[in-house]
Design an enzyme around this catalytic site. Structure first.
Site, PDB file in Angstrom:
ATOM      1  N   TYR A 142      19.626 -35.818  -3.776  1.00 54.53           N
ATOM      2  CA  TYR A 142      20.412 -37.055  -3.824  1.00 54.53           C
ATOM      3  C   TYR A 142      21.320 -37.103  -5.053  1.00 54.53           C
ATOM      4  O   TYR A 142      22.171 -37.970  -5.165  1.00 54.53           O
ATOM      5  CB  TYR A 142      19.503 -38.295  -3.813  1.00 54.53           C
ATOM      6  CG  TYR A 142      18.754 -38.486  -2.508  1.00 54.53           C
ATOM      7  CD1 TYR A 142      19.039 -37.703  -1.388  1.00 54.53           C
ATOM      8  CD2 TYR A 142      17.764 -39.437  -2.389  1.00 54.53           C
ATOM      9  CE1 TYR A 142      18.350 -37.870  -0.204  1.00 54.53           C
ATOM     10  CE2 TYR A 142      17.069 -39.613  -1.199  1.00 54.53           C
ATOM     11  CZ  TYR A 142      17.365 -38.825  -0.113  1.00 54.53           C
ATOM     12  OH  TYR A 142      16.680 -38.993   1.069  1.00 54.53           O
ATOM     13  N   LYS A 193       8.948 -27.107   0.481  1.00 54.54           N
ATOM     14  CA  LYS A 193       9.211 -26.126   1.537  1.00 54.54           C
ATOM     15  C   LYS A 193       9.423 -24.768   0.870  1.00 54.54           C
ATOM     16  O   LYS A 193      10.506 -24.175   0.933  1.00 54.54           O
ATOM     17  CB  LYS A 193      10.449 -26.537   2.341  1.00 54.54           C
ATOM     18  CG  LYS A 193      10.227 -27.755   3.215  1.00 54.54           C
ATOM     19  CD  LYS A 193       9.472 -27.439   4.493  1.00 54.54           C
ATOM     20  CE  LYS A 193      10.358 -26.690   5.468  1.00 54.54           C
ATOM     21  NZ  LYS A 193       9.583 -26.251   6.659  1.00 54.54           N
ATOM     22  N   ASP A 226       6.713 -30.241   6.053  1.00 56.62           N
ATOM     23  CA  ASP A 226       6.700 -30.552   7.489  1.00 56.62           C
ATOM     24  C   ASP A 226       5.262 -30.667   7.991  1.00 56.62           C
ATOM     25  O   ASP A 226       4.914 -31.571   8.758  1.00 56.62           O
ATOM     26  CB  ASP A 226       7.506 -29.520   8.287  1.00 56.62           C
ATOM     27  CG  ASP A 226       7.128 -28.091   7.971  1.00 56.62           C
ATOM     28  OD1 ASP A 226       6.519 -27.840   6.909  1.00 56.62           O
ATOM     29  OD2 ASP A 226       7.439 -27.193   8.787  1.00 56.62           O
ATOM     30  N   ASP A 250      11.158 -39.483   0.087  1.00 57.55           N
ATOM     31  CA  ASP A 250      11.797 -40.611   0.760  1.00 57.55           C
ATOM     32  C   ASP A 250      11.224 -40.732   2.173  1.00 57.55           C
ATOM     33  O   ASP A 250      10.808 -41.807   2.624  1.00 57.55           O
ATOM     34  CB  ASP A 250      13.316 -40.336   0.800  1.00 57.55           C
ATOM     35  CG  ASP A 250      14.118 -41.561   1.198  1.00 57.55           C
ATOM     36  OD1 ASP A 250      13.531 -42.617   1.424  1.00 57.55           O
ATOM     37  OD2 ASP A 250      15.362 -41.439   1.285  1.00 57.55           O
ATOM     38  N   ASP A 254       7.899 -43.323   3.570  1.00 51.79           N
ATOM     39  CA  ASP A 254       8.131 -44.301   4.651  1.00 51.79           C
ATOM     40  C   ASP A 254       7.157 -44.069   5.795  1.00 51.79           C
ATOM     41  O   ASP A 254       6.638 -45.005   6.399  1.00 51.79           O
ATOM     42  CB  ASP A 254       9.567 -44.196   5.176  1.00 51.79           C
ATOM     43  CG  ASP A 254      10.508 -45.124   4.413  1.00 51.79           C
ATOM     44  OD1 ASP A 254      10.110 -45.623   3.350  1.00 51.79           O
ATOM     45  OD2 ASP A 254      11.645 -45.336   4.879  1.00 51.79           O
TER      46      ASP A 254
END
Ligand code: NAD
Length: 369
Positions: A142, A193, A226, A250, A254
């Site tokens: 970001y 990852k 993942d 992020d 959530d």
């Protein structure tokens, strides 16, 4: 000794409504537990734009830097949707996070027994759930450079963001996660990852370094992000503290939040480096936004904001016992059936208002004495 100081920034929409209930709770701790705070209040977001033409004035920023903790409601709303990007309400929030260097975002996902039916997962998967996601908040894709959208010679366009992490950025958020784990279940799972991203390889190596050199007593595991997403919905109770980067955090936070039901129940803390007092720079805020669809109707659930204050008690003011008292009071009123409109299931029922929810929590606090 001076009282610890809190800057209250109610913001927009339901922000001021839920913050009014937090003020009642803060008042209760002053009257009944000899826990007094020096409170100041200021504008942020659309409210600050309306008054000053900017979503956060330099004076408010300076105040935020000088207090022991900031408590924020919510920012934004349809009235500000067409403003220039540079003065949108959210810019006020981002400026606070950036200039206070709040690099560790703590998002608990805790399932109150009375609301276990609310989750989209089976009750036995979520009942008693208590996990903490620590998301790196000031770096990664970001913020990384280069970024932008540009034209290619063949007439196409290209959009670029850069996932970039340094040793220190990884180590400091990792330390936050290990410190938390020591006060909880003593387990950290790091998610990245590393199978496909160099930044993920570095992340894994640095987390391992911090573990071996500074926190060998805490159990550490690594998981690809993942798989982490799958495990979070398969059997979330396997986790205690999860540490991950800005982008994966992020999404994963959530996802974890929804395990527990309503947006109106979710608090957060964003912590930075310790100040002279030894307390970390800190901002506490509910996860939800300004909820323009219910603003001014007395329908907002104040619990997310009240639980954010509980996090302030625990992480800024070292009052874990009082934080637990407040969380238990909330558990008690929910178990007794108190529900704002967002907590009513499909079978309905009669909701109580924002201020009534504040009042019953105060009653439960009285009963705890
Ligand atoms: P939202 O979180 O404001 O609302 C989503 C839905 O959840 C709405 O139906 C709302 O009524 C409900 N809801 C949210 N909080 C609730 C509460 N405490 N009690 C009961 N119901 C609640 O998200 P949105 O509608 O996507 O965004 C509205 C505005 O808020 C936008 O301007 C957005 O940019 C802003 N926003 C701000 C923050 C923040 O300040 N941290 C976060 C998210 C969105």
């Amino acid at each position: 000794m001076a009282n610890p100081s809190i800057l209250i920034l109610p913001g927009d929409g339901i922000g001021p409504e839920v913050m009014a209930e937090v003020r009642k709770i803060i008042g209760w701790f002053g009257e009944n537990r000899n826990l007094n705070f020096d409170l100041s209040e200021d504008l942020v977001g659309g409210a600050a734009y309306d008054a000053h033409g900017t979503p956060l004035t330099d004076a408010t920023m300076a105040k935020a830097q000088s207090v022991d903790a900031v408590l924020l409601g919510a920012v934004g709303g349809p009235a500000y949707d067409d403003l220039d990007f540079s003065v949108k309400p959210e810019r006020g929030l981002l400026r606070l996070r950036k200039e206070m260097d709040l690099f560790a975002n703590l998002r608990p996902a805790q399932c109150f027994d009375a609301l276990a039916d609310f989750s989209s997962l089976k009750k036995d998967v979520v009942a008693g759930l208590d996990i903490m996601i620590v998301r790196e908040l000031t770096s990664g894709s970001y913020f990384g450079e280069p970024r932008g959208i540009s034209d290619l010679p063949d007439g196409q366009r290209v959009g670029i963001n850069t996932q970039r992490y340094t040793t220190n950025e990884i180590r400091r958020v990792t330390r936050s996660a290990f410190e938390l784990a020591r006060k909880r279940g003593n387990k950290v799972c790091s998610m990245e990852k590393a199978n496909v991203m160099e930044s993920g390889i570095l992340w894994r190596e640095e987390v391992t370094w911090v573990h071996q050199n500074e926190y060998p007593d805490v159990e550490l595991s690594h998981m690809y992000a993942d798989n982490g997403a799958m495990q979070l919905v398969r059997w979330p109770k396997q986790f205690d503290v999860i540490v991950t980067d800005n982008l994966f955090g992020d999404i994963l936070s959530d996802c974890a939040a929804m395990l527990t039901g309503s947006l109106g129940m979710l608090p957060s803390a964003s912590l930075g480096v310790p100040m002279e007092s030894g307390r970390p720079k800190a901002m506490y805020e509910p996860v939800h936004g300004s909820a323009p669809d219910i603003t001014g109707q007395g329908k907002a659930n104040p619990i997310a904001c009240i639980l954010s204050f509980a996090m302030a008690l625990r992480y800024s003011f070292d009052k874990g016992g009082e934080a637990a008292r407040l969380e238990n009071a909330i558990e008690t009123v929910l178990a007794a059936g108190a529900r704002t409109a967002d907590l009513l299931g499909p079978e309905g029922g009669s909701p109580i208002s924002t201020s009534e929810m504040g009042d019953v929590i105060i009653n439960a606090l009285d009963a705890s004495l």
